[in-house]
Design an enzyme around this catalytic site. Structure first.
Site, PDB file in Angstrom:
ATOM      1  N   LYS A  27       0.830  -1.208   0.000  1.00 13.56           N
ATOM      2  CA  LYS A  27       0.000   0.000   0.000  1.00 13.56           C
ATOM      3  C   LYS A  27       0.869   1.265   0.000  1.00 13.56           C
ATOM      4  O   LYS A  27       0.624   2.220  -0.753  1.00 13.56           O
ATOM      5  CB  LYS A  27      -0.918  -0.021   1.229  1.00 13.56           C
ATOM      6  CG  LYS A  27      -1.581   1.288   1.573  1.00 13.56           C
ATOM      7  CD  LYS A  27      -2.571   1.696   0.506  1.00 13.56           C
ATOM      8  CE  LYS A  27      -3.031   3.124   0.710  1.00 13.56           C
ATOM      9  NZ  LYS A  27      -4.323   3.268   1.273  1.00 13.56           N
ATOM     10  N   CYS A  81      -3.360  10.452   1.896  1.00 14.71           N
ATOM     11  CA  CYS A  81      -2.629   9.227   1.549  1.00 14.71           C
ATOM     12  C   CYS A  81      -1.289   9.525   0.894  1.00 14.71           C
ATOM     13  O   CYS A  81      -0.235   9.259   1.463  1.00 14.71           O
ATOM     14  CB  CYS A  81      -3.466   8.387   0.594  1.00 14.71           C
ATOM     15  SG  CYS A  81      -5.109   8.098   1.218  1.00 14.71           S
TER      16      CYS A  81
END
Ligand code: SAJ
Length: 417
Positions: free
Chosen positions: A212, A266
């Site tokens: 991720k 993010c």
């Protein structure tokens, strides 16, 4: 064989609530847990406390079918999905305190046999930290059956959905599931298989955590390349948008777009978790973060250049505050940062902010009398300098006539002037 009938989702934010709703829509009994009473009450009324296309329909349907409810207390459940924030601290390491709070709620409810999935974007080994934290509170349990103790299964399954497309991508994206044991990964795969139509790839927990982070760092590095090209193009006096458009005609070149900087919770955050884990090795990743973080100041410099030579009373229109187009999310937004820096640097100038997706300025911009939220027409009418920070639809439709005679700084390449 799936034996999971009841799932608790801890954290009803941008990821937790959609995940809770999609599980409930597929027949699983879901209890959403959140520390915010307002969020819990909203969900129990079948309402969604933020903007995400199609989410309201799912939540309202699941609540009315009594498959989804919310509480501030963690219940017993067959599986727990932890989707709480992992912001970074001032030294840019991850703050795991929300994960630990979730663990404190889960630990007393365990009987053995449960599956605990960490979904929050996490630095390497956070899933093991969660497991050790819970097993420290519950020494009668284990993650691998050692000494005959009942097993609790731990896995990491990062979400990779794009804000604005969450309800589609939750179903269609491939997923990576990493277990602290193979059995944990298999069980997590069964749970996600309830709604995920993409492929579910199994690995270990640390590789899943890194996957991720690496996806977002990959994008950050590529955006940094585009932003660096915008500096270079300015220095050599060419149009960066034309440069990139032409270079992208090459079959193996696909340069991303420069902008005012990189925002969101993010891409602007996750690469730092990699840097913290391997500071000596992550040179390019760190440099890319620094390039992207330097863009707001560069944009402020361009506004200052545009103001020099204009009458002292000239006003500025700031178009957009969101971190990207057509959403209301202001988290880590470079546009907010630029507006703040302009307001601080130019106390005598009037700054007209236009953000059609919010009703009021964020708290970081309030308490000053030189900055206010305005409608587009009003802001354009009053301002000699226009700085476009977000390519919202309302702004990309602007015509030459509306901008005539103004100094325009288009950080997104969205206007044709
Ligand atoms: N941006 C540019 N130039 C570009 C593309 C983006 O300046 O060419 C900027 C945007 O304006 C924005 C920021 O980058 O400020 C991030 O936007 P984004 O659309 O690239 O990504 P996010 O943050 O909305 O979502 C990302 C996605 N990750 C990847 O595409 C690898 C999403 O799939 C993840 O689920 C999400 O991060 C997350 O939760 O980690």
């Amino acid at each position: 064989m799936l034996t999971i009938e009841k799932v608790a989702v801890i954290g009803l934010g941008y990821i937790g609530l959609p995940t809770a709703a999609i599980l409930a829509a597929n027949g699983i009994r879901v209890i959403g847990v959140d520390v915010n009473q307002g969020t819990v009450d909203a969900v129990n009324r079948g309402e969604v406390p933020f903007v995400e296309p199609d989410l309201s329909v799912h939540v309202a349907g699941a609540v009315s079918q009594k498959l989804l409810s919310a509480s501030t207390e963690t219940p017993t459940a067959d599986a727990y999905i932890v989707a709480v924030p992992t912001p970074f601290l001032s030294d840019r390491t991850a703050d795991l305190s929300y994960i630990e709070s979730a663990a404190l709620g889960i630990a007393p409810q365990l009987r053995g046999g449960e599956l605990i999935i960490l979904e929050s974007t996490s630095p390497p080994r956070a899933t093991r930290h969660l497991a050790n934290y819970i097993l420290g509170l519950r020494p009668d349990l284990s993650s691998d059956g050692a000494n005959g103790k009942p097993v609790v299964h731990f896995a990491h399954c990062p979400e990779r959905v794009l804000p604005g497309r969450v309800m589609i991508e939750l179903v269609t994206n491939d997923r990576i599931v990493g277990g602290t044991t193979r059995e944990a990964a298999e069980r997590a795969k069964d749970l996600y298989g309830v709604f995920c139509q993409g492929e579910i790839h199994l690995t270990d927990d640390v590789t899943a955590e890194m996957a991720k982070l690496v996806e977002n760092a990959y994008r950050d590095v590529n955006i940094a390349f585009a932003n660096e090209l915008s500096f270079i193009s300015d220095t050599v006096g060419i149009d960066v948008w034309e440069l990139i458009r032409l270079a992208n005609h090459h079959p193996r070149v696909n340069i991303l777009q420069p902008g005012p900087g990189v925002g969101g919770h993010c891409i602007a955050v996750d690469p730092w978790f990699i840097v913290a884990a391997a500071p000596e090795d992550a040179k390019l990743i760190r440099q890319a973060r620094e390039v992207n973080d330097s863009k707001p100041e560069w944009v402020v410099g361009k506004v200052m250049d545009a103001l020099s030579g204009l009458p002292a009373k000239s006003e500025i229109a700031v178009l957009g505050l969101a971190f990207k187009a057509n959403i209301d999310d202001l988290r880590e937004s470079p546009a907010v940062e630029i507006a703040k820096r302009l307001a601080d640097a130019l106390p005598e100038k009037c700054i007209n902010v236009v953000e059609p997706h919010v009703q009021e300025l964020p708290s970081s911009l309030t308490g000053r009398n030189n900055i206010s939220l305005q409608d587009l027409e009003h802001a354009l009418e009053r301002s000699a300098v226009v700085v476009l920070l977000v390519d919202h639809e309302a702004f990309t439709k602007l015509t030459d006539d509306q901008l005539i005679g103004k100094a325009v700084i288009d950080t997104r390449g969205a206007l044709k002037v």
